[in-house]
Design a protein around this motif. Structure first.
Motif, PDB file in Angstrom:
ATOM      1  N   PRO A  53       0.532  -1.577   0.227  1.00 27.10           N
ATOM      2  CA  PRO A  53       0.102   0.055   0.143  1.00 27.10           C
ATOM      3  C   PRO A  53       1.106   1.238   0.099  1.00 27.10           C
ATOM      4  N   VAL A  54       0.617   2.513  -1.379  1.00 21.95           N
ATOM      5  CA  VAL A  54       1.419   3.390  -0.949  1.00 21.95           C
ATOM      6  C   VAL A  54       0.807   4.033  -1.321  1.00 21.95           C
ATOM      7  N   LEU A  55       1.241   5.469  -1.267  1.00 15.24           N
ATOM      8  CA  LEU A  55      -0.126   6.858  -1.541  1.00 15.24           C
ATOM      9  C   LEU A  55       0.811   7.440  -2.661  1.00 15.24           C
ATOM     10  N   VAL A  86       5.432   6.744  -0.921  1.00 12.22           N
ATOM     11  CA  VAL A  86       5.721   6.675   0.416  1.00 12.22           C
ATOM     12  C   VAL A  86       4.937   5.682   0.352  1.00 12.22           C
ATOM     13  N   ASP A  87       4.908   4.998   1.872  1.00  8.76           N
ATOM     14  CA  ASP A  87       3.948   3.834   2.050  1.00  8.76           C
ATOM     15  C   ASP A  87       2.910   4.792   3.081  1.00  8.76           C
ATOM     16  N   ALA A  88       1.608   3.511   2.821  1.00 11.70           N
ATOM     17  CA  ALA A  88       0.221   4.687   3.343  1.00 11.70           C
ATOM     18  C   ALA A  88       0.770   4.357   5.035  1.00 11.70           C
ATOM     19  N   ALA A  89       1.530   3.474   5.011  1.00  8.69           N
ATOM     20  CA  ALA A  89       1.672   3.940   6.825  1.00  8.69           C
ATOM     21  C   ALA A  89       2.306   5.095   7.308  1.00  8.69           C
ATOM     22  N   SER A 107      -1.044  10.314 -10.177  1.00 10.52           N
ATOM     23  CA  SER A 107       0.062  10.095  -9.784  1.00 10.52           C
ATOM     24  C   SER A 107       0.276   9.997  -7.670  1.00 10.52           C
ATOM     25  N   LEU A 108       2.031   8.544  -8.607  1.00  7.52           N
ATOM     26  CA  LEU A 108       2.441   7.927  -7.016  1.00  7.52           C
ATOM     27  C   LEU A 108       3.273   9.053  -6.345  1.00  7.52           C
ATOM     28  N   LEU A 109       3.175   9.614  -5.347  1.00 10.16           N
ATOM     29  CA  LEU A 109       4.250  10.708  -4.442  1.00 10.16           C
ATOM     30  C   LEU A 109       5.398   9.785  -4.379  1.00 10.16           C
TER      31      LEU A 109
END
Length: 213
Positions: A53-55, A86-89, A107-109
């Motif tokens: 899970p990513v942001l 950036v990991d969702a955590a 877009s991927l952060l």
């Protein structure tokens, strides 16, 4: 001549089954297809199981604006280890920071796309200076370097603090078709106009200060 009466044959409607034979080539092909299917399924399962899970951006955020919780959403992606994300955590660690670049929805952060400080800060301006390679240190300059923008005597048109203006390098562009390199310098707002005029006249050289301290 004796006439022989032939009795008509009866059609029972039954077809005698043929012996079942399976070609060795068909057996080999069947085994190969089964193995290929198992391999594809294993790879698909492997990729799915490695998703993290990513942001990503839920909406556009212009450069300089603070990130809010509603600006972000979480998706599970299978990413290469070299891709910055950036990991969702870690969502709470980026909320409140400012966008260092224009962030687009979907877009991927990346960690490098957010910052705690706004550039330029209040009381500062960014002045673009186009320089020939001969007016730059041979080792070059990079973002964050402390430099002095020095006015050349042949092109200096006025006096003021921009004659020798301490500055900080914000960005360094690639050489253009004429070999000019555009460097964004961060200087106090009061010194910006004079430095911009000298830069437009091509009357500036860069002096690199120590990177220590």
């Amino acid at each position: 001549m004796l006439l022989q009466r032939l009795s008509p044959t009866r059609d029972t409607g039954q077809v005698r089954p043929l012996p079942s034979r399976r070609s060795p080539m068909m057996l080999v092909a069947g085994v190969a297809l089964t193995a290929l299917g198992a391999l594809v399924a294993w790879q698909v399962y492997g990729v799915a199981s490695e998703r993290v899970p990513v942001l990503v951006m839920a909406r556009d955020v212009p450069i300089g604006q603070q990130l809010q919780a509603q600006d972000l959403r979480t998706v599970a992606l299978g990413l290469d280890a070299t891709v910055q994300s950036v990991d969702a955590a870690g969502k709470s660690t980026v909320i409140g920071k400012r966008a260092a670049v224009d962030l687009r929805a979907g877009s991927l952060l990346s960690p490098t796309q957010v910052t705690e400080t706004l550039v330029p800060a209040p009381g500062e301006v960014v002045v673009p200076v186009a320089l020939k390679s001969s007016r730059l240190p041979a080792r070059g300059v990079q973002p964050g370097d402390r430099v002095v923008a020095t006015a050349l005597s042949s092109g200096a048109t006025g006096a003021g603090p921009a004659q020798e203006q301490p500055a900080r390098v914000d960005r360094v562009g690639p050489p253009d078709a004429d070999g000019l390199v555009v460097i964004d310098l961060i200087v106090p707002a009061a010194s910006g106009p004079a430095l911009a005029r000298q830069a437009a006249d091509g009357a500036v050289a860069i002096v690199l200060q120590s990177r220590a301290g």
